[in-house]
Scaffold this motif. Structure first.
Motif, PDB file in Angstrom:
ATOM      1  N   ASP B 415      11.676 -30.935 -24.598  1.00 24.01           N
ATOM      2  CA  ASP B 415      12.273 -32.197 -24.140  1.00 24.01           C
ATOM      3  C   ASP B 415      13.707 -31.940 -23.667  1.00 24.01           C
ATOM      4  O   ASP B 415      14.323 -32.800 -23.049  1.00 24.01           O
ATOM      5  CB  ASP B 415      12.275 -33.245 -25.258  1.00 24.01           C
ATOM      6  N   LEU B 416      14.238 -30.771 -23.961  1.00 26.90           N
ATOM      7  CA  LEU B 416      15.614 -30.450 -23.555  1.00 26.90           C
ATOM      8  C   LEU B 416      15.630 -29.876 -22.142  1.00 26.90           C
ATOM      9  O   LEU B 416      14.604 -29.422 -21.632  1.00 26.90           O
ATOM     10  CB  LEU B 416      16.215 -29.415 -24.514  1.00 26.90           C
ATOM     11  N   GLU B 417      16.799 -29.878 -21.523  1.00 27.58           N
ATOM     12  CA  GLU B 417      16.927 -29.263 -20.204  1.00 27.58           C
ATOM     13  C   GLU B 417      16.577 -27.785 -20.292  1.00 27.58           C
ATOM     14  O   GLU B 417      16.801 -27.141 -21.325  1.00 27.58           O
ATOM     15  CB  GLU B 417      18.370 -29.395 -19.713  1.00 27.58           C
ATOM     16  N   LEU B 418      16.088 -27.238 -19.188  1.00 26.10           N
ATOM     17  CA  LEU B 418      15.689 -25.829 -19.217  1.00 26.10           C
ATOM     18  C   LEU B 418      16.866 -24.908 -19.518  1.00 26.10           C
ATOM     19  O   LEU B 418      16.712 -23.888 -20.189  1.00 26.10           O
ATOM     20  CB  LEU B 418      15.051 -25.443 -17.883  1.00 26.10           C
ATOM     21  N   SER B 419      18.063 -25.256 -19.028  1.00 22.08           N
ATOM     22  CA  SER B 419      19.199 -24.359 -19.290  1.00 22.08           C
ATOM     23  C   SER B 419      19.507 -24.347 -20.785  1.00 22.08           C
ATOM     24  O   SER B 419      19.850 -23.302 -21.342  1.00 22.08           O
ATOM     25  CB  SER B 419      20.418 -24.809 -18.478  1.00 22.08           C
ATOM     26  N   THR B 420      19.364 -25.496 -21.437  1.00 18.03           N
ATOM     27  CA  THR B 420      19.570 -25.541 -22.887  1.00 18.03           C
ATOM     28  C   THR B 420      18.496 -24.704 -23.592  1.00 18.03           C
ATOM     29  O   THR B 420      18.778 -23.985 -24.551  1.00 18.03           O
ATOM     30  CB  THR B 420      19.556 -27.004 -23.376  1.00 18.03           C
ATOM     31  N   GLN B 421      17.269 -24.769 -23.089  1.00 15.22           N
ATOM     32  CA  GLN B 421      16.209 -23.941 -23.675  1.00 15.22           C
ATOM     33  C   GLN B 421      16.528 -22.452 -23.500  1.00 15.22           C
ATOM     34  O   GLN B 421      16.230 -21.630 -24.378  1.00 15.22           O
ATOM     35  CB  GLN B 421      14.847 -24.285 -23.065  1.00 15.22           C
ATOM     36  N   CYS B 422      17.118 -22.099 -22.359  1.00 11.88           N
ATOM     37  CA  CYS B 422      17.503 -20.683 -22.151  1.00 11.88           C
ATOM     38  C   CYS B 422      18.531 -20.255 -23.199  1.00 11.88           C
ATOM     39  O   CYS B 422      18.465 -19.151 -23.745  1.00 11.88           O
ATOM     40  CB  CYS B 422      18.110 -20.488 -20.759  1.00 11.88           C
ATOM     41  N   ILE B 423      19.508 -21.139 -23.475  1.00  7.14           N
ATOM     42  CA  ILE B 423      20.530 -20.805 -24.476  1.00  7.14           C
ATOM     43  C   ILE B 423      19.876 -20.653 -25.859  1.00  7.14           C
ATOM     44  O   ILE B 423      20.160 -19.714 -26.600  1.00  7.14           O
ATOM     45  CB  ILE B 423      21.618 -21.905 -24.532  1.00  7.14           C
ATOM     46  N   ILE B 424      18.966 -21.568 -26.189  1.00  6.27           N
ATOM     47  CA  ILE B 424      18.286 -21.491 -27.493  1.00  6.27           C
ATOM     48  C   ILE B 424      17.508 -20.178 -27.585  1.00  6.27           C
ATOM     49  O   ILE B 424      17.556 -19.472 -28.597  1.00  6.27           O
ATOM     50  CB  ILE B 424      17.337 -22.697 -27.695  1.00  6.27           C
ATOM     51  N   ARG B 425      16.807 -19.837 -26.526  1.00  5.50           N
ATOM     52  CA  ARG B 425      16.036 -18.585 -26.519  1.00  5.50           C
ATOM     53  C   ARG B 425      16.945 -17.397 -26.820  1.00  5.50           C
ATOM     54  O   ARG B 425      16.632 -16.560 -27.680  1.00  5.50           O
ATOM     55  CB  ARG B 425      15.387 -18.413 -25.137  1.00  5.50           C
ATOM     56  N   GLU B 426      18.102 -17.350 -26.173  1.00  2.00           N
ATOM     57  CA  GLU B 426      18.998 -16.212 -26.391  1.00  2.00           C
ATOM     58  C   GLU B 426      19.647 -16.259 -27.769  1.00  2.00           C
ATOM     59  O   GLU B 426      19.924 -15.224 -28.363  1.00  2.00           O
ATOM     60  CB  GLU B 426      20.060 -16.155 -25.291  1.00  2.00           C
ATOM     61  N   ALA B 427      19.902 -17.480 -28.255  1.00  2.00           N
ATOM     62  CA  ALA B 427      20.454 -17.609 -29.618  1.00  2.00           C
ATOM     63  C   ALA B 427      19.449 -17.046 -30.611  1.00  2.00           C
ATOM     64  O   ALA B 427      19.803 -16.270 -31.505  1.00  2.00           O
ATOM     65  CB  ALA B 427      20.774 -19.066 -29.920  1.00  2.00           C
ATOM     66  N   ILE B 428      18.191 -17.420 -30.439  1.00  2.00           N
ATOM     67  CA  ILE B 428      17.150 -16.939 -31.362  1.00  2.00           C
ATOM     68  C   ILE B 428      17.050 -15.417 -31.282  1.00  2.00           C
ATOM     69  O   ILE B 428      17.037 -14.717 -32.297  1.00  2.00           O
ATOM     70  CB  ILE B 428      15.794 -17.606 -31.030  1.00  2.00           C
ATOM     71  N   GLY B 430      19.279 -13.356 -30.443  1.00  2.00           N
ATOM     72  CA  GLY B 430      20.477 -12.726 -30.983  1.00  2.00           C
ATOM     73  C   GLY B 430      20.724 -13.063 -32.440  1.00  2.00           C
ATOM     74  O   GLY B 430      21.740 -12.650 -33.001  1.00  2.00           O
ATOM     75  N   GLY B 431      19.830 -13.858 -33.037  1.00  2.00           N
ATOM     76  CA  GLY B 431      20.015 -14.174 -34.446  1.00  2.00           C
ATOM     77  C   GLY B 431      21.154 -15.148 -34.709  1.00  2.00           C
ATOM     78  O   GLY B 431      21.799 -15.102 -35.746  1.00  2.00           O
ATOM     79  N   ILE B 432      21.395 -16.041 -33.741  1.00  4.48           N
ATOM     80  CA  ILE B 432      22.447 -17.043 -33.914  1.00  4.48           C
ATOM     81  C   ILE B 432      21.803 -18.327 -34.417  1.00  4.48           C
ATOM     82  O   ILE B 432      20.905 -18.867 -33.771  1.00  4.48           O
ATOM     83  CB  ILE B 432      23.147 -17.317 -32.558  1.00  4.48           C
ATOM     84  N   SER B 433      22.256 -18.810 -35.569  1.00  3.07           N
ATOM     85  CA  SER B 433      21.711 -20.070 -36.079  1.00  3.07           C
ATOM     86  C   SER B 433      22.151 -21.199 -35.164  1.00  3.07           C
ATOM     87  O   SER B 433      23.250 -21.170 -34.636  1.00  3.07           O
ATOM     88  CB  SER B 433      22.228 -20.350 -37.486  1.00  3.07           C
ATOM     89  N   PHE B 434      21.290 -22.177 -34.993  1.00  4.68           N
ATOM     90  CA  PHE B 434      21.645 -23.267 -34.087  1.00  4.68           C
ATOM     91  C   PHE B 434      21.073 -24.577 -34.571  1.00  4.68           C
ATOM     92  O   PHE B 434      20.106 -24.605 -35.333  1.00  4.68           O
ATOM     93  CB  PHE B 434      21.163 -22.975 -32.662  1.00  4.68           C
ATOM     94  N   GLU B 435      21.703 -25.638 -34.124  1.00  5.85           N
ATOM     95  CA  GLU B 435      21.199 -26.989 -34.342  1.00  5.85           C
ATOM     96  C   GLU B 435      21.266 -27.723 -33.018  1.00  5.85           C
ATOM     97  O   GLU B 435      22.258 -27.567 -32.299  1.00  5.85           O
ATOM     98  CB  GLU B 435      22.154 -27.781 -35.243  1.00  5.85           C
TER      99      GLU B 435
END
Lengths: 740, 740
Positions: B415-428, B430-435
Motif C-alpha cells: 500500500d506504500l509508494e514503490l520508492s518507500t518499498q525500495c527503502i524498506i527492502r534495503e533496510a531489511i 542491511g539489517g536496519i530496524s524500521f517502523e
C-alpha cells in the motif's frame, strides 16, 4: 584620435537615442541609490548627545545605517534600486526603521538641512568608528571647517546607467570607452544645469555672517565646499585624475575623500587602478526637503533621473546655451532671466521625458509649479515659516508618529507576509544585505560576509531539516513522537469517516468533553471544541464539519485550561503568548455590533494577514456562541463588562495575542523545548494547554508543534511586551551576533 | 500459598475469559514472530557451497537474515507482528527478498525440512560469524550430532500475549505473577496437544536407518532432540530453572542454548536474572510446508495462534484428557483413536475461536480436511511425490519465479509508494530496524545502533534542509540559482496571464521553438513543447492550457536534444536515465490500438504509481500526436517499425526509463552535481537536455532540479542496468556502510 571621434559621434543626441532605442523605455534603465543625512535631536529639538543607536548595528559596516561626520548625524543609505519609486520606497523603509528605533529613546530626525539647536561645540562629538582612519579623518575635518558647516545635512543621489543600456549604445564598439564617454558627457552637461537643480530643489535658506542665503546655504559659496569644481577636468578619465592629483599636490584637499564637489565621479574598484571604470555619478546638491518624511519626494527623485538622462541624450553645444551661475541661484534664487531660461529647459526636459520611461508622469508639472509660483518653492516656504520655528519640531514628531502608526509595515515590502517584513527589518538593522528572490513565495536571500542563507516565509530556514516539518505536519505522527519523548498529549484516535467507522470512533468520547479536528489543516479551521460533555449527535455533527477539510479526522479528549504558544528557537523558549478570543468591552449604550465595528476601526486590524490583527467578522459561529451566553449582536453590554465573541482564539478568527513570556513558569518552557527536540526542530511553535490557575505545578498537555510559527504574535502582541522573534532567527542562522 | 491459589483461580477457564473480555477479540491480542530456516541449493538441487549472501548484510547482527547451523542454512526472522496475517506478510517479504538475492547467484531455497542433495560432509561448512563464541558453539554441535540432523530445517513460531490482555487478566492483582501463570499454563497445555499439532503440521517424512518416519522426522525421536522435555519442570519459573540446572550439571546439554525442546520458555533480559520475566513461548515443531513459498501458510499460523489461546483459556484438567504420544504420531501418524480424539479437539478449538479474534475464519475447516482426508496431509503428499523427486526443485524454481515476477513489490507494504518499498527492502537487507510511522504519508523511521532517522516518500530525509526543496519548487528561483552557479538554462520569462500581459510575454517567442509550462506543477502536466517554430495562436493556446494548472506561467526557449535525469546523492551522480516516450513496435498485422493493449499486458504496467511503468492511455493528446505522423489508432504498423505515441516522456504518461549511467560523459555528471550544489541539495534529481549526438562536447541546458526524485526509474529501468538508488540514500544517511 579616431576612437575619440567615433565615440563622440556615437554619443551625439540623435545617434544615442537611435542606438539605445527601446532600452531607454525599459523600467530599469538606471540604478538609483540615495544617502540621506539627518541630525538626531531630542524631544525639545536640541542635538542629541547620545551615541548612534546600538540597535542599528555597527556603523563601520552596516550598509544601510551609519553616521556621517558627527555621532549625532545619522546616515541612511539605500542600495542601488531600479527606479526612483523603488528607491524612495527603500528610503522610506530606512526612515521608518530609524524613526521607530529613535522613538524608543525619545529622539527625532531633524527635518532640515540646517542644524537644530546645538550645544557648545566641545559637546558635539565626531562619529566614533572602530576604524581609526575614519576617526582621524573626522578630527581633521573639524580642525579645518566650522562645526555648523560639517553638520549641514542633505541627500546624495547616486546614479548609474543600466549596463544593458550602455551595451546597446556601444553596439559593436568598445563598451569601456562608451561607458566613460556617456558618464563624462553626462557630468559635463549636469554641471551646465546645476543652477537649475539648485533653484528648484534648494531648501536650506540661512544667514551666513551678514549675508542672507535665500535658497541653499549648502550649495552656496558659504556652504561646505572644499574645492571649486572648476579646478577639475572632465574631458577624460585620465585628465580628471591628473586634475585631482594637482589639487592634492596643491594641498587644496587632504585626501580624495574630501573631494566634496556638487557632482562626483565614482569609480569601481580601487582608486589606484590604472584604468579605473566609472561606476556611477554622485549628485550631492539636494537639500533635505522638510515637508517630506524621507527628506525628498519620489517626484523629485524622478526629476533628478530626468536631468541625468537629459544630460546623456542632449548635445553639449545645445545645453551649453542653458549654462548659468549656480552660486548666484543658491544665494538669491532665480533671476527673472534665469526663470525664463528654466522654463525653456523644462520644455526640453519634456522632450526627453517622452524618450525614456517615466514612473511619475507629473514630474515636470510639479517642477513647473514651483518655478512659476515662487511662493511654493521649498526655500521660500522654509523662510516663511522661519528657521527657528517650533513648526519643524512638530513636523519631526508627525513623521515619527506616521512611522509608529503602522509599526509592522515596511514600505516597498508590504506585499510580503508580515513575518518576512520582520526578517527584512532585522536584516536592515543588523546590516545584512538581502534580496527578495521570490515575492510570491516570500523567499529572502541574506548575505553577510561569506555567509549566504535563505529565509522562506519568515521561519523556514536551513536550520531545520527537510523531514522535521513533514513529521510535525502529520498530527498523528506528531502525537506519537511527543509521547515517545515522555510528553503528555491529549488521548485520542484518528479515523476516516469515509470508512463508515465514525460512530465506533467517537463512542469512547460520547458524554465526555472532547475536541474534533481535521488531521492536517491549520488556523483552527474545521475544529469543534466541547468543553461540556458532548452528545453522540453533536460529535457526529463535528465529524461532518471536520470532514469538509480532511478525510482523516482526529478526536481527542478536551484538556481544560489556557492554551499558550511557546516559540522555541535553537533549543530555547524565546517567547510565550496566550491567544485571547476576540472580545468587546461594553459601555452601557453600544450594541455588540457597534462595539465590533469600533474594534475593527483599530488600524492594527484588517482582513487577511497584512496587519497584526484580523478584522472581526460577525458570522454564524459567533451568533451561536453569543446565543449560548443569551446574547445577540443587538444586545447592549453594560459598561466595563467583557464579552467573549468566539470560542476559538485564532488570530485569523479575530483573536489577540498577549505576551506571557515573563509570567510563564520555567517548567513549561522546558516542556516546550523538549517538544521541539522531539522533532529536532530548530524553529518551532509549541502549543501547550495549561490548567488554571497557572503555577509551576499545573497540569498540562502538549497540543501540537508547528513548523511555520507566526512571528507576529510575539513581535506585535496586542498586550504585553513585544519580543523581537525575527532577530532571534537571524541570530540562530549566525547572521547576527547574539550581543546587540 | 494464598497467592498461588489466587492466581490459579484467576486462571481458571471461566474467570480468565470473563476478565480478558473484549481484549481477547481485539485485533492485536498477541505478538507473533516467525523464524524460517532453509537450505540454499544450486540450480541442480545440490547444497550451495557458497557463503551467505553479502547483500543480506552481516549475519552477526542483521535482525532479519542470518544463518542457522550451516553457512548454507539461511534463517529468515520476522519481528513480532500483531497478527498471523501481518506476520505472514512480513515473512513473505523476507522470503521474496531472499529468493531475489539468491536468484542473482543462481541459487534457490530448498522447500523441504529434509535436506537437498548433500556433498561430502567435510564440504559442509558451519556458519561463519564474526563472534567467535558462535563459531565454537557450531563446531561443538557438529562433534555431537550427525550433519544430516543439524541440516534439518523448520519453522520456529514465537508467541507472546499482548500486554494489555495480560493486564486485563491481572486486574488489580500482581501483573508479573499473572504473566508467569498464564505462560506456564499455556506451555503445559500446549505440551498436552503436541501430538495433535505434529500430526496436522508434520511435513518431514524420511527414512531413519531401518525405520520409515511417516510424518515428521524433526519431531520424532530420530530428530534433532537434545533433551526430553519430560526432564523439565514447568510448574513455576523457579522450578523450571532448577530443572534446567540439573540437566546442565548432568551434562545432558552443554549450554542453555542447546535446550532444543519442542516448546521453549524464552525470557526477557539476561538469563542470569534472579526473577526473570517470561517474554514469549517458542514453538519449534512446524516443519517447512513445501507447498507454500514461505514454508508455512497464513492459515496454519492462525491455527497455531488458536492452539496458544486454547491453552491459555482451557482448564488443565480438561485438556489433560486429550494428552497423547507425540513421538508415535511423528513416526506413524494418527491412529484411528487419535484421529477421533483430534476431531473432538477441533470441536473444542471451535469454541475458543468464538471467544477470540480470528483473522482467517476457515482455519478449523482446513485443519479438519487434512484430519479427515489423510491423503491431503502434508506428510502424505510429500511421501507420495517422493523425497527425491525433481518436483521439489521445480517448486523451488516456481517460488523464485513468483518473487521475480513482481520484483518491485514487498508483500504487506504494497500500500506504500514503490520508492518507500525500495527503502524498506534495503533496510531489511542491511539489517536496519524500521517502523512505518505513517502509511498515508509514507513516513519510515529507521534505527541502527544509536542512530534514528526518518525517510519520507523514499527521498525526503534530514540530509536536506527545509529550504532546499522550497527553492527548487519555485521554477523561477531555481533558474536564477542555476544561472548564478554558471549553469546554462533555457532563456525564458515568467508571467501571469491574468494580468493581461500574455500577448506581450510570448511575443519574443513567436516564430521560434518554445516550451510553455505552469511554474509550479509537476509530472509534465500542462506543458506544451514546440519543437518547430510556434505561431502566436499556438502559444496563446499553450498559455491557456498551462493556466489551468497555475496562475504563473513560464515560457522558455526550446532546447533541442535528449533529456536525461541525473540522480545526485551526497554530491555524486549515482545514476542517469533517459526517459523514452511510450512507443510500440509494429508486427505487420496489429493496429496501434492492439499494440497498446499488448504493451499494457506487461505486468510492469498498471494505472497509478504502484508498478515501475504506467498503463498507456490512448487519449486526445496521443491521437493528435499520431495525426502529425499521419497515423491513427487503427493504423497497422509494418513489422519492426517503432512508433512513438507521445511527445512527452514522463513515466506517468506511459514513458519508459532506460539506464544511461555508463554511456554518460563525465562532464554532464559534473554539471548535474553543480546543479545540486546550487541548492545545497543532498538528494536531488537533475534534468538536463543534451544535444545529439551525445559526446562530452555536446551543448546542454539544465532544465530543473527536483527535490523528490523518483527512485524507481533507476531501480527498475525498462532497459539497461538497474541501480540500487534506495541503498545509496541509506548509505548517505550513515545507516549502511558504503562497502557492501
Amino acid at each position: 584620435m579616431k576612437n575619440h571621434t567615433e565615440i563622440a559621434e556615437k554619443l551625439n543626441g540623435k545617434s544615442i537615442i537611435r542606438a539605445a532605442g527601446e532600452a531607454l523605455r525599459g523600467r530599469a534603465n538606471c540604478r538609483i541609490g540615495v544617502e540621506r543625512e539627518s541630525l538626531r535631536c531630542t524631544a525639545s529639538g536640541e542635538l542629541a548627545e547620545t551615541a548612534h543607536p546600538e540597535t542599528l548595528g555597527r556603523k563601520d559596516d552596516n550598509p544601510f545605517f551609519t553616521a556621517d561626520w558627527a555621532e549625532s548625524q545619522i546616515e541612511l543609505k539605500t542600495p542601488p534600486c531600479e527606479s526612483p519609486l523603488a528607491c524612495h520606497r527603500f528610503l522610506e523603509t530606512l526612515t521608518d526603521i530609524a524613526l521607530r528605533e529613535l522613538a524608543a529613546r525619545h529622539e527625532l530626525l531633524w527635518p532640515l538641512s540646517t542644524p537644530c539647536l546645538l550645544p557648545e561645540p566641545d559637546r558635539i562629538a565626531c562619529a566614533r568608528f572602530e576604524n581609526a582612519a575614519e576617526n582621524l579623518r573626522r578630527r581633521k575635518l573639524r580642525e579645518k571647517y566650522p562645526v555648523e558647516m560639517l553638520l549641514l545635512s542633505g541627500i546624495h543621489y547616486n546614479f548609474s546607467f543600466d549596463d544593458g543600456l550602455l551595451r546597446r549604445i556601444a553596439g559593436d564598439g568598445e563598451l569601456q570607452a562608451v561607458r566613460e564617454g556617456c558618464y563624462l558627457k553626462t557630468i559635463r552637461n549636469l554641471y551646465r544645469m546645476l543652477w537649475f537643480a539648485v533653484g528648484l530643489l534648494g531648501a536650506s535658506p540661512a544667514s551666513a555672517g551678514d549675508r542672507e542665503i535665500q535658497v541653499s546655504i549648502r550649495n552656496s559659496p558659504a556652504g561646505y565646499r572644499t574645492l571649486s569644481s572648476a579646478r577639475l577636468d572632465y574631458s577624460s578619465v585620465r585628465a580628471y585624475r591628473e586634475s585631482v592629483d594637482r589639487c592634492l599636490k596643491a594641498g587644496l584637499i587632504a585626501t580624495e575623500h574630501e573631494l566634496y564637489t556638487p557632482i562626483r565621479l565614482r569609480f569601481a574598484g580601487a582608486a589606484t587602478d590604472d584604468a579605473p571604470e566609472i561606476d556611477r555619478l554622485e549628485l550631492r546638491i539636494p537639500d533635505l526637503n522638510p515637508f517630506e518624511k524621507c527628506g525628498i519626494s519620489p517626484v523629485d527623485m524622478e526629476f533628478l533621473r530626468l536631468l541625468f538622462f537629459h544630460s546623456l541624450l542632449t548635445d553639449e553645444t545645445e545645453l551649453e546655451k542653458f549654462a548659468d551661475d549656480a552660486d548666484a541661484v543658491a544665494e538669491y534664487g532665480f533671476s527673472p532671466d534665469q526663470s525664463r531660461k528654466a522654463g525653456k529647459l523644462l520644455e526640453r526636459l519634456a522632450e526627453t521625458a517622452r524618450n525614456i520611461s517615466v514612473e511619475l508622469p507629473d514630474v515636470l508639472e510639479q517642477a513647473g509649479k514651483r518655478l512659476h509660483h515662487p511662493q511654493l518653492s521649498y526655500a521660500r516656504r522654509i523662510r516663511e515659516t522661519g528657521e527657528r520655528s517650533p513648526e519643524w519640531l512638530r513636523l519631526a514628531e508627525s513623521y515619527r508618529d506616521q512611522a509608529l502608526a503602522e509599526a509592522w509595515r515596511l514600505p516597498g515590502f508590504d506585499d510580503l507576509e508580515l513575518s518576512t517584513q520582520c526578517i527584512i527589518r532585522e536584516a536592515i538593522k543588523g546590516g545584512i544585505s538581502f534580496e527578495v528572490i521570490s515575492r510570491a513565495d516570500n523567499i529572502l536571500r541574506l548575505r553577510k560576509g561569506t555567509r549566504c542563507d535563505y529565509v522562506v516565509q519568515g521561519t523556514k530556514t536551513s536550520l531545520d531539516t527537510y523531514v522535521t516539518p513533514l513529521l510535525m505536519g502529520n498530527k498523528v505522527v506528531s502525537k506519537q513522537l511527543l509521547r515517545e519523548h515522555g510528553l503528555q498529549t491529549p488521548a485520542g484516535i484518528e479515523f476516516q469517516p469515509d470508512s463508515g467507522n465514525a460512530a465506533e470512533a467517537i463512542r469512547p468520547f460520547v458524554g465526555k468533553t472532547a475536541v474534533v479536528k481535521p488531521v492536517s489543516t491549520n488556523y483552527g479551521i474545521g475544529i469543534s471544541v466541547f468543553e461540556n460533555p458532548a452528545t453522540e449527535k453533536q460529535l457526529l455533527e463535528a465529524v461532518r464539519l471536520a470532514g469538509r477539510f480532511d478525510r482523516h479526522i482526529l478526536i481527542e479528549e478536551y484538556c481544560p485550561g489556557r492554551e499558550f504558544r511557546f516559540l522555541v528557537i535553537a533549543g530555547r523558549t524565546f517567547a510565550v503568548t496566550h491567544r485571547r478570543a476576540c472580545h468587546v468591552v461594553g459601555d452601557g449604550v453600544s450594541t455588540i455590533r457597534a462595539l465590533i465595528e469600533q474594534a475593527n476601526r483599530n488600524p492594527w486590524r484588517a482582513p487577511g494577514h497584512h496587519r497584526p490583527l484580523v478584522t472581526i467578522v460577525a458570522d454564524e459561529a459567533m451568533k451561536q456562541y453569543l446565543a449560548l451566553q443569551k446574547l445577540d449582536l443587538d444586545s447592549v453590554i453594560p459598561a466595563g463588562q467583557d464579552v467573549q465573541l468566539r470560542r476559538i482564539s485564532n488570530i485569523s478568527a479575530g483573536g489577540e495575542a498577549c505576551d506571557a513570556t515573563d509570567i510563564m513558569p520555567e517548567r513549561f518552557k522546558r516542556i516546550a523545548e523538549q517538544a521541539a527536540a522531539a522533532f529536532n526542530a530548530v524553529v518551532c511553535g509549541v502549543d501547550i494547554i495549561i490548567a488554571e490557575p497557572l503555577t509551576s505545578a499545573s497540569a498540562c498537555a502538549v497540543i501540537e508543534a508547528n513548523f511555520n510559527p507566526a512571528l507576529l504574535i510575539h513581535e506585535f502582541p496586542a498586550e504585553g511586551k513585544p519580543r523581537p522573534a525575527a532577530r532571534q532567527i537571524l541570530i540562530a542562522l549566525g547572521l547576527l551576533d547574539r550581543k546587540l
